[in-house]
Design a protein around this motif. Sequence first.
Motif, mmCIF file in Angstrom:
data_model
loop_
_atom_site.group_PDB
_atom_site.id
_atom_site.type_symbol
_atom_site.label_atom_id
_atom_site.label_comp_id
_atom_site.label_asym_id
_atom_site.label_seq_id
_atom_site.Cartn_x
_atom_site.Cartn_y
_atom_site.Cartn_z
ATOM 1 N N ASP A 200 1.027 -1.170 0.042
ATOM 2 C CA ASP A 200 0.077 -0.019 -0.040
ATOM 3 C C ASP A 200 0.917 1.345 -0.041
ATOM 4 O OD1 ASP A 200 -1.917 2.220 0.711
ATOM 5 O OD2 ASP A 200 -3.333 0.354 1.126
ATOM 6 N N ASP A 201 0.466 2.167 -0.721
ATOM 7 C CA ASP A 201 1.432 3.489 -0.870
ATOM 8 C C ASP A 201 1.049 4.314 0.385
ATOM 9 O OD1 ASP A 201 -1.248 3.738 -1.930
ATOM 10 O OD2 ASP A 201 -0.635 5.722 -2.760
ATOM 11 N N SER A 202 -0.030 3.965 1.196
ATOM 12 C CA SER A 202 -0.029 4.735 2.572
ATOM 13 C C SER A 202 0.750 3.956 3.824
ATOM 14 C CB SER A 202 -1.454 4.589 2.768
ATOM 15 O OG SER A 202 -1.685 5.158 4.239
ATOM 16 N N SER A 203 1.642 4.770 4.379
ATOM 17 C CA SER A 203 2.273 4.129 5.461
ATOM 18 C C SER A 203 1.635 3.958 6.588
ATOM 19 C CB SER A 203 3.566 4.993 5.768
ATOM 20 O OG SER A 203 2.880 6.433 6.285
ATOM 21 N N VAL A 204 0.307 4.690 6.766
ATOM 22 C CA VAL A 204 -0.657 4.535 7.902
ATOM 23 C C VAL A 204 -1.368 3.079 7.761
ATOM 24 C CG1 VAL A 204 -2.686 5.532 9.056
ATOM 25 C CG2 VAL A 204 -0.749 7.134 8.403
ATOM 26 N N VAL A 205 -1.702 2.919 6.519
ATOM 27 C CA VAL A 205 -2.617 1.738 6.361
ATOM 28 C C VAL A 205 -1.785 0.422 6.562
ATOM 29 C CG1 VAL A 205 -3.509 0.178 4.517
ATOM 30 C CG2 VAL A 205 -4.135 2.740 4.615
ATOM 31 N N ARG A 206 -0.358 0.730 5.991
ATOM 32 C CA ARG A 206 0.593 -0.377 6.230
ATOM 33 C C ARG A 206 0.948 -0.870 7.673
ATOM 34 N NH1 ARG A 206 3.460 2.442 2.497
ATOM 35 N NH2 ARG A 206 5.430 2.670 3.790
ATOM 36 N N GLU B 185 5.644 -0.212 -0.872
ATOM 37 C CA GLU B 185 4.891 0.984 -1.150
ATOM 38 C C GLU B 185 4.229 0.842 -2.472
ATOM 39 O OE1 GLU B 185 6.910 4.746 -0.858
ATOM 40 O OE2 GLU B 185 8.042 3.927 1.094
ATOM 41 N N ASP C 143 -3.327 -3.160 -2.072
ATOM 42 C CA ASP C 143 -4.057 -2.117 -2.477
ATOM 43 C C ASP C 143 -4.335 -1.926 -3.857
ATOM 44 O OD1 ASP C 143 -5.490 0.289 -1.828
ATOM 45 O OD2 ASP C 143 -3.780 1.517 -2.259
ATOM 46 N N THR D 77 -10.863 1.183 -1.543
ATOM 47 C CA THR D 77 -11.791 2.189 -1.186
ATOM 48 C C THR D 77 -12.964 2.083 -1.955
ATOM 49 O OG1 THR D 77 -10.812 3.871 -2.109
ATOM 50 C CG2 THR D 77 -10.025 3.385 0.083
ATOM 51 N N LYS E 11 -11.602 -0.480 2.210
ATOM 52 C CA LYS E 11 -10.969 0.301 3.184
ATOM 53 C C LYS E 11 -12.295 1.291 3.568
ATOM 54 C CE LYS E 11 -7.121 1.055 0.857
ATOM 55 N NZ LYS E 11 -5.751 1.706 0.829
#
Length: 121
Positions: free
Chosen positions: A8-14, A32, A52, A83, A104
């Motif tokens: 996933d390109d979102s570090s928060v999601v990872r 990423e 993702d 999403t 998501k």
Amino acid sequence: MKSCLIVDDSSVVRKVAARILEDIDFIVGEAEDGQEAFDKCRQEMPDAILLDWQMPIMSGLEFLKLLRAYVGGEKPHVVYMTTENDIGQIALALKAGADDYVMKPFDRDILEAKFQLETAG
């Protein structure tokens, strides 16, 4: 222990997904984008992949098609993350080789349920 690559390109999601999966005894790796994920899979194929849909460099769908065509790429249990509540996109992912999907934002119960089969094996 089983391994899972979170792509996933979102570090928060990872980070959130990693915490949940580590709690159910997965060894977690992260990428990423699809290209980084494919490079990691060529080095060592994980047991499962949380993937993702929309990412830079290589999308989840492009990665999935490449993975499934690669030697040993049929092995990982792939859960597709999106999403977008679009049945067409989910159908494309399933046709390309995804085993399951999750919307998501997900929560702990949803993610644990999607990966519970992996911890049993």
